[in-house]
Design a protein around this motif. Sequence first.
Motif, PDB file in Angstrom:
ATOM      1  N   MET A 107       0.850  -1.190   0.000  1.00 48.69           N
ATOM      2  CA  MET A 107       0.000   0.000   0.000  1.00 48.69           C
ATOM      3  C   MET A 107       0.884   1.238   0.000  1.00 48.69           C
ATOM      4  SD  MET A 107      -3.057  -1.301   0.076  1.00 48.69           S
ATOM      5  CE  MET A 107      -4.211  -0.108   0.692  1.00 48.69           C
ATOM      6  N   GLY A 108       0.278   2.458   0.189  1.00 48.31           N
ATOM      7  CA  GLY A 108       1.048   3.685   0.129  1.00 48.31           C
ATOM      8  C   GLY A 108       1.679   4.067   1.452  1.00 48.31           C
ATOM      9  N   ALA A 109       1.675   3.160   2.437  1.00 45.47           N
ATOM     10  CA  ALA A 109       2.176   3.527   3.752  1.00 45.47           C
ATOM     11  C   ALA A 109       3.694   3.546   3.809  1.00 45.47           C
ATOM     12  CB  ALA A 109       1.627   2.584   4.807  1.00 45.47           C
ATOM     13  N   THR A 110       4.335   2.802   2.913  1.00 48.75           N
ATOM     14  CA  THR A 110       5.796   2.767   2.949  1.00 48.75           C
ATOM     15  C   THR A 110       6.356   4.069   2.388  1.00 48.75           C
ATOM     16  OG1 THR A 110       5.777   1.702   0.806  1.00 48.75           O
ATOM     17  CG2 THR A 110       5.939   0.250   2.740  1.00 48.75           C
ATOM     18  N   GLN A 111       7.411   4.524   3.040  1.00 48.50           N
ATOM     19  CA  GLN A 111       7.988   5.804   2.641  1.00 48.50           C
ATOM     20  C   GLN A 111       9.221   5.564   1.794  1.00 48.50           C
ATOM     21  OE1 GLN A 111       8.702   8.430   5.947  1.00 48.50           O
ATOM     22  NE2 GLN A 111      10.289   9.472   4.773  1.00 48.50           N
ATOM     23  N   SER A 112       9.257   6.139   0.596  1.00 54.88           N
ATOM     24  CA  SER A 112      10.413   5.959  -0.277  1.00 54.88           C
ATOM     25  C   SER A 112      11.560   6.839   0.206  1.00 54.88           C
ATOM     26  CB  SER A 112      10.034   6.317  -1.712  1.00 54.88           C
ATOM     27  OG  SER A 112       9.645   7.667  -1.778  1.00 54.88           O
ATOM     28  N   PRO A 113      12.790   6.439  -0.052  1.00 51.43           N
ATOM     29  CA  PRO A 113      13.931   7.245   0.406  1.00 51.43           C
ATOM     30  C   PRO A 113      13.929   8.610  -0.269  1.00 51.43           C
ATOM     31  CG  PRO A 113      14.647   5.405  -0.988  1.00 51.43           C
ATOM     32  CD  PRO A 113      13.204   5.215  -0.746  1.00 51.43           C
ATOM     33  N   GLY A 114      14.248   9.646   0.488  1.00 51.12           N
ATOM     34  CA  GLY A 114      14.281  11.008  -0.056  1.00 51.12           C
ATOM     35  C   GLY A 114      12.973  11.744   0.093  1.00 51.12           C
ATOM     36  N   GLU A 115      11.886  11.002   0.379  1.00 52.36           N
ATOM     37  CA  GLU A 115      10.575  11.646   0.533  1.00 52.36           C
ATOM     38  C   GLU A 115      10.468  12.217   1.951  1.00 52.36           C
ATOM     39  OE1 GLU A 115       5.968  10.191   0.505  1.00 52.36           O
ATOM     40  OE2 GLU A 115       7.371   9.183  -0.838  1.00 52.36           O
ATOM     41  N   ALA A 116       9.870  13.424   2.069  1.00 46.78           N
ATOM     42  CA  ALA A 116       9.743  14.056   3.386  1.00 46.78           C
ATOM     43  C   ALA A 116       8.796  13.237   4.254  1.00 46.78           C
ATOM     44  CB  ALA A 116       9.200  15.467   3.230  1.00 46.78           C
ATOM     45  N   PRO A 117       9.074  13.135   5.551  1.00 45.98           N
ATOM     46  CA  PRO A 117       8.173  12.353   6.420  1.00 45.98           C
ATOM     47  C   PRO A 117       6.805  13.025   6.514  1.00 45.98           C
ATOM     48  CG  PRO A 117       9.823  13.529   7.710  1.00 45.98           C
ATOM     49  CD  PRO A 117      10.204  13.693   6.283  1.00 45.98           C
ATOM     50  N   ALA A 118       5.778  12.185   6.577  1.00 46.66           N
ATOM     51  CA  ALA A 118       4.408  12.728   6.654  1.00 46.66           C
ATOM     52  C   ALA A 118       4.223  13.448   7.988  1.00 46.66           C
ATOM     53  CB  ALA A 118       3.407  11.583   6.541  1.00 46.66           C
ATOM     54  N   PRO A 119       3.521  14.596   7.972  1.00 50.73           N
ATOM     55  CA  PRO A 119       3.310  15.318   9.232  1.00 50.73           C
ATOM     56  C   PRO A 119       2.432  14.494  10.162  1.00 50.73           C
ATOM     57  CG  PRO A 119       2.002  16.283   7.470  1.00 50.73           C
ATOM     58  CD  PRO A 119       2.870  15.257   6.839  1.00 50.73           C
ATOM     59  N   PRO A 120       2.622  14.656  11.462  1.00 50.20           N
ATOM     60  CA  PRO A 120       1.783  13.899  12.399  1.00 50.20           C
ATOM     61  C   PRO A 120       0.321  14.343  12.270  1.00 50.20           C
ATOM     62  CG  PRO A 120       3.073  15.572  13.541  1.00 50.20           C
ATOM     63  CD  PRO A 120       3.545  15.551  12.136  1.00 50.20           C
ATOM     64  N   PRO A 121      -0.616  13.426  12.537  1.00 58.58           N
ATOM     65  CA  PRO A 121      -2.033  13.794  12.408  1.00 58.58           C
ATOM     66  C   PRO A 121      -2.410  14.901  13.384  1.00 58.58           C
ATOM     67  CG  PRO A 121      -1.795  11.661  13.474  1.00 58.58           C
ATOM     68  CD  PRO A 121      -0.440  12.049  13.003  1.00 58.58           C
ATOM     69  N   PHE A 122      -3.347  15.739  12.950  1.00 55.45           N
ATOM     70  CA  PHE A 122      -3.753  16.872  13.775  1.00 55.45           C
ATOM     71  C   PHE A 122      -4.571  16.395  14.979  1.00 55.45           C
ATOM     72  CE2 PHE A 122      -7.059  20.005  14.813  1.00 55.45           C
ATOM     73  CZ  PHE A 122      -6.236  21.031  15.246  1.00 55.45           C
ATOM     74  N   ARG A 123      -4.202  16.875  16.169  1.00 50.67           N
ATOM     75  CA  ARG A 123      -4.969  16.549  17.377  1.00 50.67           C
ATOM     76  C   ARG A 123      -5.342  17.858  18.062  1.00 50.67           C
ATOM     77  NH1 ARG A 123      -1.483  12.094  17.892  1.00 50.67           N
ATOM     78  NH2 ARG A 123      -2.593  10.140  17.652  1.00 50.67           N
ATOM     79  N   PRO A 124      -6.629  18.152  18.191  1.00 52.94           N
ATOM     80  CA  PRO A 124      -7.022  19.406  18.855  1.00 52.94           C
ATOM     81  C   PRO A 124      -6.665  19.378  20.329  1.00 52.94           C
ATOM     82  CG  PRO A 124      -8.955  18.083  18.333  1.00 52.94           C
ATOM     83  CD  PRO A 124      -7.792  17.389  17.728  1.00 52.94           C
ATOM     84  N   GLY A 125      -6.127  20.477  20.801  1.00 50.78           N
ATOM     85  CA  GLY A 125      -5.752  20.570  22.211  1.00 50.78           C
ATOM     86  C   GLY A 125      -6.326  21.826  22.838  1.00 50.78           C
ATOM     87  N   ALA A 126      -5.724  22.227  23.945  1.00 47.77           N
ATOM     88  CA  ALA A 126      -6.226  23.400  24.665  1.00 47.77           C
ATOM     89  C   ALA A 126      -6.067  24.668  23.836  1.00 47.77           C
ATOM     90  CB  ALA A 126      -5.483  23.531  25.991  1.00 47.77           C
ATOM     91  N   GLU A 127      -4.964  24.758  23.077  1.00 47.37           N
ATOM     92  CA  GLU A 127      -4.737  25.949  22.252  1.00 47.37           C
ATOM     93  C   GLU A 127      -5.813  26.074  21.172  1.00 47.37           C
ATOM     94  OE1 GLU A 127      -1.213  25.824  19.917  1.00 47.37           O
ATOM     95  OE2 GLU A 127      -1.217  27.972  19.497  1.00 47.37           O
ATOM     96  N   TYR A 128      -6.184  24.919  20.595  1.00 49.10           N
ATOM     97  CA  TYR A 128      -7.233  24.891  19.565  1.00 49.10           C
ATOM     98  C   TYR A 128      -8.549  25.402  20.149  1.00 49.10           C
ATOM     99  CZ  TYR A 128     -10.404  22.634  16.185  1.00 49.10           C
ATOM    100  OH  TYR A 128     -11.363  22.369  15.260  1.00 49.10           O
ATOM    101  N   LEU A 129      -8.905  24.898  21.330  1.00 45.39           N
ATOM    102  CA  LEU A 129     -10.162  25.296  21.966  1.00 45.39           C
ATOM    103  C   LEU A 129     -10.129  26.783  22.334  1.00 45.39           C
ATOM    104  CD1 LEU A 129     -12.846  24.077  22.945  1.00 45.39           C
ATOM    105  CD2 LEU A 129     -11.777  23.796  25.190  1.00 45.39           C
ATOM    106  N   PHE A 130      -9.010  27.217  22.894  1.00 44.03           N
ATOM    107  CA  PHE A 130      -8.867  28.614  23.298  1.00 44.03           C
ATOM    108  C   PHE A 130      -9.000  29.543  22.084  1.00 44.03           C
ATOM    109  CE2 PHE A 130      -5.960  32.267  23.735  1.00 44.03           C
ATOM    110  CZ  PHE A 130      -6.530  32.892  24.820  1.00 44.03           C
ATOM    111  N   THR A 131      -8.333  29.171  20.989  1.00 46.05           N
ATOM    112  CA  THR A 131      -8.380  30.008  19.785  1.00 46.05           C
ATOM    113  C   THR A 131      -9.792  30.061  19.213  1.00 46.05           C
ATOM    114  OG1 THR A 131      -6.141  29.269  19.336  1.00 46.05           O
ATOM    115  CG2 THR A 131      -7.254  30.419  17.569  1.00 46.05           C
TER     116      THR A 131
END
Lengths: 167, 76
Positions: A1-25
Amino acid sequence: MGATQSPGEAPAPPPFRPGAEYLFTAVCAWLLPGSGHWFLGHRLRGAVLGGAILGIFWLGEAMAIPPPESKEPRKPLAVTRPVHPIFFACQVGNGFSTLMANTLWGAPLYPDRGAASKPDHHLPTYLNLAILLTSVSGLLNFLLVLHVLDPRTWSERRASPPRGGSP
Amino acid sequence: MMAVLAAAASPSGSVAVHVSLFLLVSLVVAFVTSGIRVGNIRQIAVETRKFFVTIILVIAAFAVFVEALSWVFLKR
């Protein structure tokens, strides 16, 4: 599948998790139009959009003051939850301004007697426009809040620091 | 000031106030929605102008349609 990362490709950003800053904003974006974008780093955009939204809200409130010949107290009548709750649901998008206007000036001028009520000939001339302006400004701030709540807005912010980038 | 208020309260002045405030509200709606969607100032200006013109044209067309219905069915 597409989960494997090819060499030279930038690492995928971590998934977004709403926190206190998100709620405050998000809460700030609702209470004061434009402040959510300000906290996200889009300061010019937040100031201009917030100014435009608050501008038409307070223009509407100023237009809803009864004329001097009226015996009623000279207070704005555009925002009042007991008298027109449906418009209030739109206006409440403006957060603090709407809550303050409703608390200070939102009480009905006289009790509702239904069909026995007499027509009030001293209502502000442009009360209809005043209610339109305040309602539209509240709905526009709902759009700003939705933009702040969108995880893609936060992903863009993480991907490119906003200062010096987009306004 | 009183003359301005009196002119605004007259029927023709009232129409002018309604139309100008309608234009103002449409412009603010176009500006805010464009400001949310795009980030570049030049793009915001272009999008605002396009959206504003679209709103005006659509509402004007609707007004003409309503006026035509009024003329056909109410004869006024």
